[in-house]
Design an enzyme around this catalytic site. Sequence first.
Site, PDB file in Angstrom:
ATOM      1  N   GLU A 118       0.831  -1.204   0.000  1.00  0.00           N
ATOM      2  CA  GLU A 118       0.000   0.000   0.000  1.00  0.00           C
ATOM      3  C   GLU A 118       0.870   1.259   0.000  1.00  0.00           C
ATOM      4  O   GLU A 118       0.723   2.136   0.853  1.00  0.00           O
ATOM      5  CB  GLU A 118      -0.953  -0.015   1.207  1.00  0.00           C
ATOM      6  N   GLU A 149      -6.170  -8.409   0.126  1.00  0.00           N
ATOM      7  CA  GLU A 149      -6.618  -8.432   1.519  1.00  0.00           C
ATOM      8  C   GLU A 149      -8.114  -8.193   1.558  1.00  0.00           C
ATOM      9  O   GLU A 149      -8.609  -7.257   0.927  1.00  0.00           O
ATOM     10  CB  GLU A 149      -5.947  -7.323   2.353  1.00  0.00           C
TER      11      GLU A 149
END
Length: 478
Positions: free
Chosen positions: A120, A265
């Site tokens: 991220e 995720e």
Amino acid sequence: MAHTRLIVWASWLVFLIIAPNLVDSLGVNWGHQASHNLHPDVIIQMLKDNGIKKVKLFDSDHWTVKHFAGTGIEVMLGIANNQLEGMVDYSHAQDFVKNNVSKHIYNGGVDIKYIGVGNEPFLTAYKGANVKTIFPALKNIQKALNEAGLGNNIKATIPQNADVYDSGKAGPSQGDFRKDIRPLMYDMMRFLAQNDAPFVVNIYPFLSLYENPDFPIEFAFFDGGSKPVDDNGIEYNNMFDANLDTLVASLKKAGTPNLKIVVGEIGWPTDSTPNANIKMAKRFYDGFLKKMATKKGTPKYPKDIEYYLFSFTDENQKSILPGNFERHWGIFTYDGKPKFPMDFTGSGNQKMPVGAKNVKYLDYKWCALKSDIKDEGKIAEGTTYACRESDCTNVNFGGSCNNLDFRGNASYAFNMLFQMRDQDVEACDFNGMAGIVTSNISVGDCLFPLALESDAARQMIQLSVSMLAGFLVFLALF
Ligand SMILES: *[C@@H]1O[C@H](CO)[C@@H](O)[C@H](O)[C@H]1NC(C)=O
Ligand SMILES: *[C@@H]1O[C@H](CO)[C@@H](O)[C@H](O)[C@H]1NC(C)=O
Ligand SMILES: *[C@@H]1O[C@H](CO)[C@@H](O)[C@H](O)[C@H]1NC(C)=O
């Protein structure tokens, strides 16, 4: 005779074709940010026992990764954000591939499929720190993989937060990449497409709910009841579909409409924050796993999607900057106990997942506030200190230990520090306010945990055994 054999064969064939292995597209994330981690062999057995064939890691720690050799479990390695800068130097990327990838690739070795470069990297909290390094790092890792002859089987990609794209107030069909990183994202999408690598995205309905009190709660789940959002005739009744289709539109704008999407995720936390509890996590997973089993994807991406649940186990040392729930994403507790019934095949056959076997705990010892200590100021001071050094997230509003009284809070905090410090007697003193007890002081649903025997201790033992062996060989030779 020949006939019956043929029929047997034919029915086998039919069985093989129609008996779908539903969990093939299901993986899990396994992170290590805990004071005490389960041994990789214990984790591997849990994966096998639950029919999970893929795992995503956040680093490439050699000792951990090597345990996956010959297990048939597919592994996604990770490169932490703080290592991206190093990878801008091609020789470092080569070293990484040599030491952390190639070494595991041999007949009967580790089945590595992806390298997650950074994690991220464009979170707004990082204030652009990775913007200059991420693309060179991605290119260098893929180049080094190609040069090592591994590029056909192992793809470098970047696990992205879903905040790299949006559609403003419009529907998913109007999605595009975030303005501040748009040209860079377009370039990277073309690079991924050229290399046949997927786009990996993390999507969290829980966070949408957490960050926005007006978020329609039903929209976070998959069991209907929400007011559908209409987008040019397509009705969305859950946040996940709408979000993923926003990505589909963004990829189209980038000129890479055929890029494969992997959900890196997805999950729901179970403690320490309102809405983070077992009941809601179960509701989320029930709906999600059922949806996964249909293999129908989303309206604009009607395919069998590869998903990685977040997460396999709780991690008590994750940063709680995002919120107290951050340490409670596990579908298993820190010691590998299942939290609630679920069905990884999505066929509605609910049972408790198979937990960890052969878990080794430290002694049956807890640390508690002594009953004759009355100075509330000093107790509060000790509690604050212990919580800062350990993990007291569960005592917060919405948490499983929120009902403790003032003294209970103190014992909870003292015990957490004591366990995190491997039951070191000095960690259970607090200026004489605390003492070690040998009975379980858990209160109702509020667990006062016992620490696990740590990997570090075991590695030390292994190391000293091999050093001793080495020394004996040395003695024998001279
Ligand atoms: C291999 O991976 C580990 C853990 O992610 C990392 O600390 C180490 O620097 C890597 N090795 C190289 C040569 O990059
Ligand atoms: C226990 O600790 C929590 C978290 O710091 C706090 O919110 C709560 O008020 C405390 N309980 C009592 C009774 O002091
Ligand atoms: C302590 O008690 C709790 C229930 O309150 C239980 O869940 C936990 O397993 C017990 N711990 C040990 C080490 O027996």
